[in-house]
Design an enzyme around this catalytic site. Structure first.
Site: not given
Ligand code: TAP
Length: 475
Positions: A170, A245, A279, A379
């Site tokens: 996903k 991660e 990250c 972060e």
């Molecule tokens: P998340 O909400 O953690 O999204 C990452 C993945 O998880 C996406 O595919 C998302 O789907 C999915 N997801 C969301 N809610 C979920 C749930 N309840 N159960 C399982 N999977 C779920 O991150 P984001 O909203 O994209 O970013 C938010 C913050 O996360 C950023 O500001 C940053 O600080 C952090 N972030 C960290 C990383 C790394 S590499 N560590 C990468 C991205 C973001 P959808 O896309 O459909 O919502």
């Protein structure tokens, strides 16, 4: 318009059982560039069933067959180079040069590296009468974030295929289209039906469904700590293994003998990379008091070499943030830094001049930051650097480790003994000394709240395997 409203299940493109869709936006133009299906639980069940059905035969393929498959995938991936670069720039807003040299390349290298690892990987070991085998873990659910649409997916996929595990992926809803290209690449490479299944949709339905699905044996997730925690909670009810991660607040320790211009370039390049949406970003720059003023001047000069702007312009170094939410978050952190008393050296709130459309933000640098300030602890996921001063190396290491995270660390300077002392002293999964080349065979992952488990190379493959001991095998 890219209308990719079908899922890839059991080797075929299939319609969703639902009719809802999710718009995908180009963050540089704010325009809708396509849509994906907002998948349903039934869609997920179908994908998991396909992965489960494919597992018995795929897990029994020989190592040689899987090496050949990974090499074929790498060849097919190379054929789609232009498409991959174009899609990442459109959905993420990554500058075209970075979509090529960073995103495209990283995606490719994971498949190549996994093939290389398999050539020497020990799946079986004899200890006296006992045989120890590493067997594929089973059906694996992969949930990936938006910030590296090919890297985050490819590292998991390459490891899973190398281990003989079947998957349901996903991708993030913000940047899903790169995953569709991967599906096409796998089709072209002849990946057996059901080994790879792609289901798009919301985190709350598909992501949540993956982490609680009774027929998924392992969940590999990259993203926020908050969602990581939910995944662990869901997985706990089925005693499912998870690999997470998560985030970081990584330190860059600059030594007092460092070339100051080189140090400033290293610090700015690191925080500007992918518009700070990394990250492992070195968002806390630890500088000796003795060189602080000179360093700040050098940073101000260096920033001009990192133009923010149109991702399609080859000269652009920094594109927009991924969406309006991320833009608001970054702005509020910049405001918080000013409110908490840090001194703004460069950037600040608002959009850069002339970039009113698109989620562009300024590369922002604060000094006089105390390590307990919000901007030094949380972060931000934007190009915001916090400069913190230190008196001696022991204090630098102490500050570096004073965070809930432990994903990465960086040290820059000349004296080898001090570089090594700092590198060993930082409690993080990966530490880089003086801008080394990327090592795709080295483990990647976090200490503390930065995660559980490792990706990349042989360590990544291990995550998709279960050790099994057969006692009396050689009796
Ligand atoms: P998340 O909400 O953690 O999204 C990452 C993945 O998880 C996406 O595919 C998302 O789907 C999915 N997801 C969301 N809610 C979920 C749930 N309840 N159960 C399982 N999977 C779920 O991150 P984001 O909203 O994209 O970013 C938010 C913050 O996360 C950023 O500001 C940053 O600080 C952090 N972030 C960290 C990383 C790394 S590499 N560590 C990468 C991205 C973001 P959808 O896309 O459909 O919502």
């Amino acid at each position: 318009m890219r209308n990719r409203t079908q899922h890839f299940i059991n080797g075929e493109w299939v319609d969703s059982t639902g009719s809802e869709t999710i718009d995908v936006i180009n963050p540089a133009t704010e325009e809708v560039i396509g849509k994906i299906s907002s998948g349903t639980e039934e869609d997920l069940d179908r994908a998991v069933a396909a992965a489960k059905a494919a597992f018995p035969s795929f897990s029994q393929t020989t190592v040689e067959e899987r090496i050949e498959l990974l090499e074929k995938i790498a060849q097919e991936y190379e054929k789609r180079k232009d498409d991959i670069i174009e899609v990442i720039t459109a959905e993420l807003g990554s500058p075209i040069s970075k979509s090529d040299k960073v995103h495209y390349q990283m995606g490719l290298q994971h498949f190549r590296q996994a093939a290389e690892e398999l050539k020497t990987f020990q799946f079986e070991e004899e200890r006296g009468e006992t045989l120890i085998r590493k067997e594929s873990i089973g059906v694996s659910g992969l949930i990936t974030p938006w910030n590296f649409p090919t890297n985050q997916t490819s590292t998991k996929l390459a490891s899973a295929f190398a281990a003989g595990s079947t998957v349901v992926l996903k991708p993030a809803s913000n940047t899903p289209f790169a995953a569709f290209l991967l599906a096409e690449i796998f089709e072209a490479a002849g990946l057996p039906k059901g080994v790879f299944n792609l289901v798009t949709g919301s985190g709350s339905t598909i992501g949540n469904g993956i982490s609680s699905h009774p027929d998924i044996d392992f969940v590999s997730f990259t993203g926020s700590g908050e969602v990581g925690q939910k995944i662990m909670e869901n997985a706990a009810s089925g005693i499912k293994k998870v690999s997470l991660e998560l985030g970081g607040k990584s330190p860059l320790v600059i030594l007092d003998d460092a070339d100051i211009k080189g140090a400033a370039k290293t610090a700015v390049a690191n925080v500007a990379m992918n518009t700070g949406q990394v990250c492992t970003a070195a968002t806390r720059t630890l500088v000796p008091k003795s060189i602080h003023d000179e360093f700040v001047e050098a940073v101000k000069e260096v920033i001009a070499a990192f133009p923010v702007g149109d991702p399609l312009d080859k000269k652009t170094a920094v594109g927009p943030l991924v969406d309006d939410n991320q833009w608001d978050t970054v702005q509020s952190y910049i405001k918080k830094g000013m409110d908490e008393g840090a001194t703004l050296v460069a950037g600040g709130t608002g959009k850069p001049d002339g970039l009113e459309k698109g989620y562009f933000t300024k590369i922002t640098v604060f000094t006089d930051v105390k390590n307990d300030m919000t901007i030094a602890q949380e972060e931000i996921f934007g190009p915001v650097m916090s400069i913190i001063t230190y008196d001696d190396i022991d204090e630098a290491i102490k500050i570096a480790n004073d965070t809930i995270y432990g994903l990465a660390g960086y040290v820059y300077g000349n004296d080898k003994e001090t570089l090594q002392k700092v590198a060993k002293g930082i409690r993080a999964g990966q530490v880089q000394v003086n801008n080394p080349r990327t090592d795709f065979s080295a483990p990647f992952g976090g200490f503390k709240q930065s995660g559980i488990g490792r990706e990349w190379g042989d360590y990544g493959i291990e995550e998709f395997l279960e050790p099994k001991a057969i006692l009396g095998y050689n009796a």
